[in-house]
Design an enzyme around this catalytic site. Sequence first.
Site, PDB file in Angstrom:
ATOM      1  N   GLU A  59     -13.518  15.722 -17.703  1.00  0.00           N
ATOM      2  CA  GLU A  59     -14.584  14.861 -18.260  1.00  0.00           C
ATOM      3  C   GLU A  59     -15.631  14.743 -17.160  1.00  0.00           C
ATOM      4  O   GLU A  59     -15.421  14.039 -16.176  1.00  0.00           O
ATOM      5  CB  GLU A  59     -14.004  13.483 -18.615  1.00  0.00           C
ATOM      6  CG  GLU A  59     -12.829  13.522 -19.588  1.00  0.00           C
ATOM      7  CD  GLU A  59     -13.240  13.926 -20.997  1.00  0.00           C
ATOM      8  OE1 GLU A  59     -14.396  13.687 -21.386  1.00  0.00           O
ATOM      9  OE2 GLU A  59     -12.396  14.506 -21.715  1.00  0.00           O
ATOM     10  N   GLU A  82     -28.189  15.529 -12.588  1.00  0.00           N
ATOM     11  CA  GLU A  82     -27.649  14.189 -12.840  1.00  0.00           C
ATOM     12  C   GLU A  82     -27.930  13.326 -11.612  1.00  0.00           C
ATOM     13  O   GLU A  82     -27.455  13.623 -10.514  1.00  0.00           O
ATOM     14  CB  GLU A  82     -26.139  14.268 -13.089  1.00  0.00           C
ATOM     15  CG  GLU A  82     -25.560  12.941 -13.515  1.00  0.00           C
ATOM     16  CD  GLU A  82     -24.046  12.959 -13.679  1.00  0.00           C
ATOM     17  OE1 GLU A  82     -23.361  13.604 -12.869  1.00  0.00           O
ATOM     18  OE2 GLU A  82     -23.554  12.315 -14.630  1.00  0.00           O
ATOM     19  N   CYS A 110     -21.599   8.256 -16.961  1.00  0.00           N
ATOM     20  CA  CYS A 110     -21.702   9.660 -17.353  1.00  0.00           C
ATOM     21  C   CYS A 110     -22.549   9.801 -18.608  1.00  0.00           C
ATOM     22  O   CYS A 110     -23.231  10.792 -18.787  1.00  0.00           O
ATOM     23  CB  CYS A 110     -20.307  10.229 -17.587  1.00  0.00           C
ATOM     24  SG  CYS A 110     -19.350   9.281 -18.774  1.00  0.00           S
ATOM     25  N   LYS A 144      -4.596   9.451  -8.648  1.00  0.00           N
ATOM     26  CA  LYS A 144      -5.422   9.343  -7.437  1.00  0.00           C
ATOM     27  C   LYS A 144      -6.774   8.801  -7.868  1.00  0.00           C
ATOM     28  O   LYS A 144      -7.567   9.477  -8.507  1.00  0.00           O
ATOM     29  CB  LYS A 144      -5.623  10.679  -6.715  1.00  0.00           C
ATOM     30  CG  LYS A 144      -6.099  10.416  -5.297  1.00  0.00           C
ATOM     31  CD  LYS A 144      -6.985  11.455  -4.711  1.00  0.00           C
ATOM     32  CE  LYS A 144      -8.421  11.396  -5.133  1.00  0.00           C
ATOM     33  NZ  LYS A 144      -9.193  10.218  -4.667  1.00  0.00           N
TER      34      LYS A 144
HETATM   35  P1  NAD Z   1     -16.299  12.984  -7.859  1.00  0.00           P
HETATM   36  O1  NAD Z   1     -16.189  14.237  -8.586  1.00  0.00           O
HETATM   37  O2  NAD Z   1     -16.927  13.005  -6.514  1.00  0.00           O
HETATM   38  O3  NAD Z   1     -14.895  12.273  -7.650  1.00  0.00           O
HETATM   39  C1  NAD Z   1     -14.024  11.945  -8.700  1.00  0.00           C
HETATM   40  C2  NAD Z   1     -12.612  11.922  -8.190  1.00  0.00           C
HETATM   41  O4  NAD Z   1     -12.240  13.235  -7.822  1.00  0.00           O
HETATM   42  C3  NAD Z   1     -12.402  11.053  -6.947  1.00  0.00           C
HETATM   43  O5  NAD Z   1     -11.146  10.422  -7.050  1.00  0.00           O
HETATM   44  C4  NAD Z   1     -12.401  12.080  -5.833  1.00  0.00           C
HETATM   45  O6  NAD Z   1     -11.716  11.661  -4.680  1.00  0.00           O
HETATM   46  C5  NAD Z   1     -11.691  13.231  -6.511  1.00  0.00           C
HETATM   47  N1  NAD Z   1     -11.937  14.546  -5.903  1.00  0.00           N
HETATM   48  C6  NAD Z   1     -13.045  14.976  -5.258  1.00  0.00           C
HETATM   49  N2  NAD Z   1     -12.873  16.256  -4.845  1.00  0.00           N
HETATM   50  C7  NAD Z   1     -11.637  16.650  -5.243  1.00  0.00           C
HETATM   51  C8  NAD Z   1     -10.896  17.852  -5.133  1.00  0.00           C
HETATM   52  N3  NAD Z   1     -11.385  18.928  -4.525  1.00  0.00           N
HETATM   53  N4  NAD Z   1      -9.656  17.891  -5.668  1.00  0.00           N
HETATM   54  C9  NAD Z   1      -9.139  16.831  -6.302  1.00  0.00           C
HETATM   55  N5  NAD Z   1      -9.796  15.646  -6.440  1.00  0.00           N
HETATM   56  C10 NAD Z   1     -11.037  15.561  -5.925  1.00  0.00           C
HETATM   57  O7  NAD Z   1     -17.040  12.062  -8.878  1.00  0.00           O
HETATM   58  P2  NAD Z   1     -17.638  10.658  -8.613  1.00  0.00           P
HETATM   59  O8  NAD Z   1     -18.876  10.887  -7.798  1.00  0.00           O
HETATM   60  O9  NAD Z   1     -16.567   9.768  -8.102  1.00  0.00           O
HETATM   61  O10 NAD Z   1     -18.010  10.187 -10.095  1.00  0.00           O
HETATM   62  C11 NAD Z   1     -19.247  10.426 -10.647  1.00  0.00           C
HETATM   63  C12 NAD Z   1     -19.221  11.595 -11.592  1.00  0.00           C
HETATM   64  O11 NAD Z   1     -18.240  11.401 -12.596  1.00  0.00           O
HETATM   65  C13 NAD Z   1     -20.522  11.759 -12.327  1.00  0.00           C
HETATM   66  O12 NAD Z   1     -20.881  13.113 -12.355  1.00  0.00           O
HETATM   67  C14 NAD Z   1     -20.208  11.270 -13.720  1.00  0.00           C
HETATM   68  O13 NAD Z   1     -21.035  11.798 -14.720  1.00  0.00           O
HETATM   69  C15 NAD Z   1     -18.801  11.690 -13.865  1.00  0.00           C
HETATM   70  N6  NAD Z   1     -18.146  10.900 -14.919  1.00  0.00           N
HETATM   71  C16 NAD Z   1     -17.818  11.526 -16.089  1.00  0.00           C
HETATM   72  C17 NAD Z   1     -17.232  10.801 -17.129  1.00  0.00           C
HETATM   73  C18 NAD Z   1     -16.871  11.452 -18.435  1.00  0.00           C
HETATM   74  O14 NAD Z   1     -16.090  10.872 -19.188  1.00  0.00           O
HETATM   75  N7  NAD Z   1     -17.393  12.619 -18.757  1.00  0.00           N
HETATM   76  C19 NAD Z   1     -16.968   9.439 -16.950  1.00  0.00           C
HETATM   77  C20 NAD Z   1     -17.316   8.845 -15.746  1.00  0.00           C
HETATM   78  C21 NAD Z   1     -17.889   9.597 -14.732  1.00  0.00           C
END
Ligand code: NAD
Length: 498
Positions: free
Chosen positions: A258, A391, A292, A183
Amino acid sequence: MSTQASSFSRECVTSYIDGQWQPAGAHLLDVVNPATEQVVARLSEADAAETDRAVQAARRAHQQGVWASKPAAEKQAIFRKIAQLTEAHLDELAQLESLNSGLPLRYLRSRQLPRIVRNFSFFADWQSQNVEKAGIQDDQYLRYVLREPAGVAALISPWNAPLALASTKIAAALSFGNCCVLKTAETTPLAVARFMEILTQAGVPPGVVNLINGRGAVTGDALVRHPDVRVVSFTGGTATGRAIAAAAAPGLKRVDLELGGKSANIVTATANLDDALDGALTSIYTNNGQQCFAGSRILLHRSIADEFIRRFVARAQAIRVGDPLDPGTEVGPLSNAAHYARVVSFVALAEQEGGRLLCGGKRPANLPTGYYLEPTAVLMPSNDNRVCQEEIFGPFAAFQVFDDFEDAIRIANASEFGLVSYLWSNDLAQVNRATRAIEAGVVLVNTPMVLDLRFPFGGYKNSGVGREGIEGMRHFYTEEKTVTIALKRPPMERLGAA
Ligand code: NAD
């Protein structure tokens, strides 16, 4: 509405299950180009029933062994073909990715997407290198470990590097024999959807990789809770990571999380300032600041602070902000309207907290439409400020000044996050001290981020659980089964014997 598309269509991106695009469902979401604020595609949201069909397809493929039982050489050839086709379609994939993410074409084309080619080539090599060892400790037992695929893997990825992150998860899940349901983020489905066709064209059998789309709370949650999902690999925000861990807990599913970061970038008095400057700008402004591992807290030794800030601001103000499809653009728009509003809100907050705006903080005058923000930097009085703790995930640098190196380490560690830390120093004692004392999963000395799948990547504290290097992935995506075969009669009780 019910349209069965034979190939990927922007009119309506649907689920890809068992190697087929599915008919559109009842609930459609708009996909917006953040550079123009125009709708560029529609997405059909998978409900629980469609999510179940995707998981069942993966489960069938897993049970029939259509992927795991392939000879290693065949899997290797498919991985190589995926790398080759991705390379051949890099321009198309970069255009699609840019269209819904706002990421600059230049960065996608030179950095983010070529990584996919390297990743699949890496895992192709791995297919031929990955052997398990048998152990004979003495002449009593032969022991070995059978490593078996965990089963159906749920892969959930974010919008900041949509295809690069989703495809790494796919490569890892497949490498260890799993079938999966992905997803991807609902705002950035385009390049990922096109990539599904590349996987099929390369020879990945139907059902091995399935795609569902939709919001996290609907489609993502249904996927995590599905009883036939065994492991959940997630990249995204920390709050979402917690929700996913909680949803996975009743099923005792293994999770790899992550998550976010607020990484310190320490510039000492002994640093090569030219290098540190390039590194600091790269770490906070590339990928539109949405990474990130952004070096978002820049800690400067007082002796070099004025000069560093002066030079940093001059360069930040010269960064080419604009249409991400223009090959000259260095920084594009933020990903979506809500995120843009949140990032911009930190400008006023920084000033309320006693910070000084050094540059940026507003929309570029020549870009009235789109979620654009000038590369922004503030000088903050305290690491306790929210601007230094939360962040922000945008082109937004927060500077602090330190006098003593131990203070820099203390400030770096005074964070709920612990993903990455950068250090610019030519003092070996400082380097040794920092690499031991810093609480982060990745420490980079005199370099911006370099990713290498041979080494672990992941966070301490609220930055995550698990590691995305080859060893961490191997443990995450497999079950270990220890087999013990007696080589001669073992010592045993002889219960009931005369
Ligand atoms: P997000 O957490 O809003 O969404 C990520 C994914 O999770 C999306 O596909 C979203 O639809 C899904 N999602 C949201 N709620 C969910 C739930 N309750 N159950 C299952 N899936 C769900 O993150 P974002 O805003 O898309 O991405 C940004 C964040 O990701 C930042 O905090 C960034 O630091 C982090 N990030 C971390 C890494 C790493 O490797 N540590 C890499 C890239 C991004």
